[in-house]
Design an enzyme around this catalytic site. Structure first.
Site, short mmCIF file in Angstrom:
data_model
loop_
_atom_site.label_atom_id
_atom_site.label_comp_id
_atom_site.label_asym_id
_atom_site.label_seq_id
_atom_site.Cartn_x
_atom_site.Cartn_y
_atom_site.Cartn_z
N ASP A 60 17.98 -44.18 -31.37
CA ASP A 60 16.76 -44.74 -30.78
C ASP A 60 16.32 -45.88 -31.70
OD1 ASP A 60 14.63 -45.23 -29.14
OD2 ASP A 60 13.65 -43.28 -29.41
N SER A 61 15.55 -46.81 -31.11
CA SER A 61 15.26 -48.08 -31.78
C SER A 61 14.20 -48.02 -32.86
CB SER A 61 14.81 -49.08 -30.72
OG SER A 61 13.71 -48.54 -30.00
N GLY A 62 13.41 -46.95 -32.87
CA GLY A 62 12.35 -46.83 -33.86
C GLY A 62 10.98 -47.25 -33.35
N PHE A 64 9.20 -46.32 -30.70
CA PHE A 64 8.40 -45.16 -30.31
C PHE A 64 7.90 -44.40 -31.55
CE2 PHE A 64 8.33 -40.63 -28.94
CZ PHE A 64 7.25 -40.72 -28.09
N ASP A 114 11.18 -51.23 -28.11
CA ASP A 114 10.19 -51.27 -27.03
C ASP A 114 8.80 -50.89 -27.53
OD1 ASP A 114 11.06 -48.66 -27.58
OD2 ASP A 114 10.46 -47.93 -25.61
N GLN A 156 9.46 -49.57 -19.35
CA GLN A 156 8.12 -49.02 -19.59
C GLN A 156 7.30 -49.25 -18.32
OE1 GLN A 156 7.06 -47.18 -22.04
NE2 GLN A 156 8.73 -47.38 -23.53
N GLY A 183 8.36 -44.02 -22.19
CA GLY A 183 6.93 -43.96 -21.90
C GLY A 183 6.49 -42.83 -21.00
N ASP A 233 17.25 -36.55 -24.02
CA ASP A 233 17.22 -36.02 -25.39
C ASP A 233 15.95 -35.22 -25.51
OD1 ASP A 233 15.01 -37.39 -27.33
OD2 ASP A 233 15.59 -38.78 -25.75
N CYS A 271 25.74 -15.12 -22.26
CA CYS A 271 25.86 -16.35 -23.05
C CYS A 271 27.07 -16.28 -23.97
CB CYS A 271 24.58 -16.58 -23.85
SG CYS A 271 24.63 -18.07 -24.86
N CYS A 273 27.64 -18.08 -26.61
CA CYS A 273 27.41 -18.70 -27.92
C CYS A 273 27.67 -17.72 -29.06
CB CYS A 273 26.00 -19.29 -28.02
SG CYS A 273 24.71 -18.15 -28.51
N CYS A 276 24.93 -15.00 -29.51
CA CYS A 276 24.93 -13.89 -28.54
C CYS A 276 26.19 -13.03 -28.66
CB CYS A 276 24.78 -14.43 -27.12
SG CYS A 276 23.10 -15.07 -26.83
N HIS A 302 21.90 -20.89 -30.21
CA HIS A 302 21.69 -20.30 -28.87
C HIS A 302 20.92 -21.25 -27.95
CE1 HIS A 302 20.87 -17.79 -25.51
NE2 HIS A 302 19.60 -18.16 -25.62
N1 PRF Z 1 10.68 -45.32 -26.22
C1 PRF Z 1 11.63 -45.06 -27.17
N2 PRF Z 1 11.97 -43.81 -27.53
C2 PRF Z 1 11.33 -42.79 -26.92
C3 PRF Z 1 10.34 -42.99 -25.94
C4 PRF Z 1 9.99 -44.32 -25.56
O1 PRF Z 1 9.14 -44.60 -24.71
C5 PRF Z 1 9.90 -41.71 -25.55
C6 PRF Z 1 8.85 -41.39 -24.57
N3 PRF Z 1 9.05 -40.18 -23.92
C7 PRF Z 1 10.64 -40.78 -26.30
N4 PRF Z 1 11.49 -41.44 -27.11
N5 PRF Z 1 12.25 -46.08 -27.78
#
Ligand code: PRF
Length: 339
Positions: A60-62, A64, A114, A156, A183, A233, A271, A273, A276, A302
């Site tokens: 993820d880009s950081g 958020f 974003d 967004q 978002g 995720d 299960c 796993c 279990c 689990h």
């Molecule tokens: N932007 C980014 N990562 C995220 C979110 C987002 O809006 C969210 C919102 N549910 C979770 N992780 N870059």
């Protein structure tokens, strides 16, 4: 994708993770930039080698995380400024920096930088954040220097359907490798999540991955899958595990509960796993009560297996044309607002 923020899915080894059936892991630019720093990860051969995971990875880009985790922050057209929670130094994260860091980390999929507006937010605020997210995406595309990494854009638009649709259309015109819906799940009612996903997903290309960020309850996932979402995720399986909670048959079980004290059956008979297959509810109850570290590993194994199996069952049901019928329980609106 199980969440491996700091290049580890907490308490679980990569071999254990592989056995849960998980295929892809998410890590985070914000956290890995702060510690240990992308240069260390790059020197260690890139994120896969550094953490010993040879499957696909996404960072993820950081953006958020800056907005949700940092105390002191300033957001301008240029980017976001915040203080490191470790040593207080001022750090600026821009679209270009986020991409450079993600290029150095070396995941298979990287995310655009974003701005995720909070909920609630006025239409004007959301419009401003959505416009900025688009302009930041254009800068991300320019800054991206490693063609072998797929760059996903993020839609967004808050809870405003027309803003969502406009943002989605603009992104599709850029012909990216994949698309995310950001978002959502930021405090809005469950019904609004479903509505936003339903109006946004059909605009995104069917043949490319469509990723709903930060979502992972049974109901939210099922409803999003019905709308066409492919990828999620969520920290729920691992976070709940660390709170002593097992996910069984769509329920949450608190293992500290006295009812498990002398229950020598596995969490879930069906299960496959490691947990279990080898341990009883009574043993897990004992470990959780004693705060033994193994409790968190066994419950994480689990819970991740449980959620991955849930998506596997959905995949099979879609192929066999039984999805709507078999998952009707989860496709219905939540009986109360608690789940
Ligand atoms: N932007 C980014 N990562 C995220 C979110 C987002 O809006 C969210 C919102 N549910 C979770 N992780 N870059």
């Amino acid at each position: 994708m199980p969440v491996g923020t700091l290049a580890t899915v907490k308490t679980v080894t990569p071999a254990q993770l592989r056995d849960t059936g998980a295929q892809m892991v998410l890590a985070n630019t914000y956290h890995l930039h702060l510690r240990p720093g992308e240069n260390i990860v790059a020197s260690g051969g890139g994120i896969h080698k550094f953490m010993g995971w040879n499957g696909p990875m996404l960072t993820d880009s950081g953006g958020f995380q800056v907005f949700s985790l940092s105390e002191i922050r300033k957001i301008t057209e240029e980017g976001a400024t915040f203080r490191s929670p470790y040593d207080g130094r001022v750090i600026e994260l821009t679209p270009e920096r986020s991409i450079q860091i993600q290029n150095a980390l070396g995941a298979d999929v990287i995310m655009a930088f974003d701005e995720c507006p909070p909920y609630p937010a006025s239409r004007e605020e959301v419009e401003a954040a959505t416009g900025r997210t688009y302009r930041w995406l254009e800068r991300c595309i320019k800054a991206h220097g490693r063609a072998e990494q797929a760059l996903f854009g993020i839609v967004q638009g808050g809870v405003y359907p027309d803003l969502r649709q406009e943002a989605a259309k603009a992104l599709v015109d850029l012909d990216l490798s994949g698309y995310a819906i950001g978002g959502v799940s930021v405090g809005e009612p469950a019904a609004l999540i479903e509505k936003i996903v339903k109006v946004t997903t059909p605009i995104l290309p069917f043949e490319k991955p469509r990723y709903l960020m930060g979502v992972g309850t049974y109901r939210e996932m099922t409803q999003a899958i019905a709308a066409g979402v492919d990828l999620f995720d969520c920290v729920i399986p691992t976070r709940w595990a660390r709170h002593g909670t097992a996910m069984v048959n769509g329920e949450r079980w608190n293992l500290k509960n006295a009812q498990f004290k002398e229950d020598f059956t596995p969490l879930d008979e069906s299960c496959p796993c490691y947990t279990c297959q080898n341990f009883s509810r009574a043993y897990l109850c004992h470990l959780v009560k004693s705060r033994e570290i193994l409790a968190y590993t066994l419950l994480s194994i689990h819970n991740i297996t449980e959620l991955i199996r849930f998506t596997q069952r959905i995949r099979e049901a879609i192929v066999d044309d039984r999805f709507a019928e078999e998952f009707a329980k989860w496709l219905a609106p939540a009986p109360d607002s608690s789940d």
